[in-house]
Design an enzyme around this catalytic site. Structure first.
Site, PDB file in Angstrom:
ATOM      1  N   LYS A  60      10.951   8.319  20.207  1.00  0.00           N
ATOM      2  CA  LYS A  60      10.029   8.268  21.343  1.00  0.00           C
ATOM      3  C   LYS A  60      10.692   7.627  22.559  1.00  0.00           C
ATOM      4  CE  LYS A  60       7.661   5.098  18.270  1.00  0.00           C
ATOM      5  NZ  LYS A  60       6.495   5.098  17.392  1.00  0.00           N
ATOM      6  N   LYS A  76      18.915  10.499  16.374  1.00  0.00           N
ATOM      7  CA  LYS A  76      17.568  10.546  15.802  1.00  0.00           C
ATOM      8  C   LYS A  76      16.557  11.010  16.849  1.00  0.00           C
ATOM      9  CE  LYS A  76      15.164   6.750  15.313  1.00  0.00           C
ATOM     10  NZ  LYS A  76      14.529   5.474  14.962  1.00  0.00           N
ATOM     11  N   LYS A 128      19.081  -1.662  19.560  1.00  0.00           N
ATOM     12  CA  LYS A 128      18.033  -1.960  20.543  1.00  0.00           C
ATOM     13  C   LYS A 128      18.447  -3.064  21.508  1.00  0.00           C
ATOM     14  CE  LYS A 128      13.538  -0.419  18.937  1.00  0.00           C
ATOM     15  NZ  LYS A 128      12.131  -0.837  18.844  1.00  0.00           N
TER      16      LYS A 128
HETATM   17  P1  TYM Z   1       8.514   3.317  13.735  1.00  0.00           P
HETATM   18  O1  TYM Z   1       7.248   2.991  14.436  1.00  0.00           O
HETATM   19  O2  TYM Z   1       9.746   3.419  14.543  1.00  0.00           O
HETATM   20  O3  TYM Z   1       8.355   4.670  12.939  1.00  0.00           O
HETATM   21  C1  TYM Z   1       7.247   4.895  12.059  1.00  0.00           C
HETATM   22  C2  TYM Z   1       7.680   5.716  10.846  1.00  0.00           C
HETATM   23  O4  TYM Z   1       8.241   6.967  11.278  1.00  0.00           O
HETATM   24  C3  TYM Z   1       9.536   7.119  10.721  1.00  0.00           C
HETATM   25  N1  TYM Z   1      10.387   7.840  11.695  1.00  0.00           N
HETATM   26  C4  TYM Z   1      11.095   8.921  11.392  1.00  0.00           C
HETATM   27  N2  TYM Z   1      11.227   9.618  10.244  1.00  0.00           N
HETATM   28  C5  TYM Z   1      12.039  10.696  10.267  1.00  0.00           C
HETATM   29  N3  TYM Z   1      12.720  11.105  11.384  1.00  0.00           N
HETATM   30  C6  TYM Z   1      12.608  10.431  12.547  1.00  0.00           C
HETATM   31  N4  TYM Z   1      13.258  10.862  13.634  1.00  0.00           N
HETATM   32  C7  TYM Z   1      11.776   9.283  12.591  1.00  0.00           C
HETATM   33  N5  TYM Z   1      11.425   8.402  13.569  1.00  0.00           N
HETATM   34  C8  TYM Z   1      10.580   7.525  13.002  1.00  0.00           C
HETATM   35  C9  TYM Z   1      10.045   5.715  10.497  1.00  0.00           C
HETATM   36  O5  TYM Z   1      11.084   5.680   9.529  1.00  0.00           O
HETATM   37  C10 TYM Z   1       8.785   5.023  10.028  1.00  0.00           C
HETATM   38  O6  TYM Z   1       8.565   5.269   8.653  1.00  0.00           O
HETATM   39  N6  TYM Z   1       9.672  -1.116  11.660  1.00  0.00           N
HETATM   40  C11 TYM Z   1       8.873   0.095  11.507  1.00  0.00           C
HETATM   41  C12 TYM Z   1       7.399  -0.189  11.433  1.00  0.00           C
HETATM   42  C13 TYM Z   1       7.015  -1.174  10.396  1.00  0.00           C
HETATM   43  C14 TYM Z   1       6.941  -0.948   8.988  1.00  0.00           C
HETATM   44  C15 TYM Z   1       6.479  -2.163   8.440  1.00  0.00           C
HETATM   45  C16 TYM Z   1       7.218   0.161   8.173  1.00  0.00           C
HETATM   46  C17 TYM Z   1       6.625  -2.459  10.618  1.00  0.00           C
HETATM   47  N7  TYM Z   1       6.302  -3.046   9.457  1.00  0.00           N
HETATM   48  C18 TYM Z   1       6.307  -2.308   7.064  1.00  0.00           C
HETATM   49  C19 TYM Z   1       7.030  -0.009   6.805  1.00  0.00           C
HETATM   50  C20 TYM Z   1       6.589  -1.222   6.266  1.00  0.00           C
HETATM   51  C21 TYM Z   1       9.120   1.002  12.714  1.00  0.00           C
HETATM   52  O7  TYM Z   1       9.539   0.564  13.760  1.00  0.00           O
HETATM   53  O8  TYM Z   1       8.738   2.298  12.519  1.00  0.00           O
END
Ligand code: TYM
Length: 332
Positions: free
Chosen positions: A198, A195, A112
């Site tokens: 968004k 991956k 990022k």
């Molecule tokens: P984020 O917002 O990027 O994504 C949310 C969830 O979706 C999953 N995900 C995917 N799974 C499979 N294939 C993909 N292409 C894909 N893109 C996204 C992510 O693995 C995630 O489970 N840092 C985290 C948010 C967060 C969090 C937390 C998660 C903040 N605090 C505490 C768990 C526990 C994030 O940016 O996810």
């Protein structure tokens, strides 16, 4: 005790990756009787610039996405991060426990921030300490996520271990990442080595939860594949990243395994398989996007759900942050 916590960022819309890697699995685990806490992590979202009105809307839309995916705000706790002050408080303590070197090793930080790390926000660098705070503020033991978040959950374990060690306590549990199912890493429809995200500049690379049936069908029709027929066993997908991705999506959407899917479709061409996949995707996703749109007509109801969730979250979080500050030696 077993307690689940997970979070999703309200930045941009939800993708099929978020659905299969997170939301669908949250909904499935809902009837196991385990307490589950799900957070719209608005404080994580602002580590990169967010237009304020867009952030507000995205937070509500994300909450609508949870509910439309089948997560019941009565059974689970649904709230947005910034309404529970303990996240910021505990993150500060963890900023002082975690080491710069740990953060520097995070692949998401490297991706990022890119080449210009000096110009990235301090929050983006410290992001994993806030994520550790999210999880540990509730003494969560299980963290269902997609594969891309595994490294952050491992860092959370390191922070919990170091805190307990530094202060000579056995206070924070060491949480486990839960990465299960056929689609823990959904890939771009245009490039099987990237991956689905968004933030991909091409909208054709992803399926958005708000896409209509025509958009879903056209994205799957144009998805990159190879000229071979589908194999009849999973080994036959080796080295065929795009083919494997589509089969995994099919398996996850239909709640089966890659082996089961290939038993049915092995030997068929993509010209036959793609319409099957797009019919399945439309059948599963359309009701969700219709329900999201319906919920979005009433934003004050969504805000009330988030406020009520935040109240319930604070009941769990307050004793944990109070005890943490006491352990650290802060006068209470
Ligand atoms: P984020 O917002 O990027 O994504 C949310 C969830 O979706 C999953 N995900 C995917 N799974 C499979 N294939 C993909 N292409 C894909 N893109 C996204 C992510 O693995 C995630 O489970 N840092 C985290 C948010 C967060 C969090 C937390 C998660 C903040 N605090 C505490 C768990 C526990 C994030 O940016 O996810």
């Amino acid at each position: 005790a077993h307690r689940v916590f997970s979070g999703i960022q309200p930045s941009g819309g939800l993708t099929l990756g978020n659905y299969l890697g997170a939301l669908k699995r949250f909904a499935q685990s809902q009837n196991t009787g385990v307490q589950s806490i799900y957070c719209m992590v608005d404080m994580h979202a602002i580590t990169v610039w967010q237009d304020p009105a867009t952030l507000t809307r995205a937070t509500r839309e994300l909450c609508a996405g949870f509910i439309a995916s089948g997560i019941d705000p009565e059974k689970s706790i649904l709230f947005n991060q910034s309404q529970v002050a303990g996240h910021a408080q505990l993150a500060w303590v963890f900023n002082c426990v975690a080491r710069m070197g740990w953060m520097q090793r995070m692949t998401q930080w490297k991706d990022k921030a890119g080449k210009n790390q000096q110009n990235a926000s301090l929050g983006l660098f410290a992001y994993p300490a806030l994520m550790a705070a999210d999880i540990l503020l509730y003494h969560a033991t299980h963290v269902p996520v997609g594969e891309d978040q595994k490294q952050h959950v491992e860092l959370t374990r390191d922070i919990a271990i170091k805190f307990n060690h530094d202060f000579g306590v056995d206070f924070f549990p060491i949480p486990e990442p839960v990465i299960e199912g056929a689609a823990t890493r959904v890939m771009s429809l245009r490039d099987g080595s990237k991956k689905m995200s968004k933030s991909d500049p091409s909208d054709m690379a992803r399926i958005n939860m708000t896409d209509d049936a025509d958009a879903i069908a056209s994205k799957i029709r144009k998805a990159k594949t190879d000229p071979e027929a589908l194999p009849s066993e999973a080994e036959g997908l080796e080295g065929r990243a795009e083919a494997r991705n589509l089969v995994r999506i099919y398996a996850a959407l239909s709640d089966t395994t890659v082996d089961d899917v290939l038993r049915d479709v092995g030997g068929r061409q993509f010209s036959e398989f793609k319409p099957m996949l797009s019919d399945l995707a439309v059948a599963k996703l359309s009701p969700i996007s219709v329900e999201m749109a319906r919920l979005m007509e009433n934003p004050s109801e969504i805000d009330a759900i988030l406020a009520r969730g935040a109240e319930r979250a604070r009941e769990i979080a307050t004793p944990v942050i109070d005890r943490t500050l006491e352990i650290v030696g802060m006068v209470r």
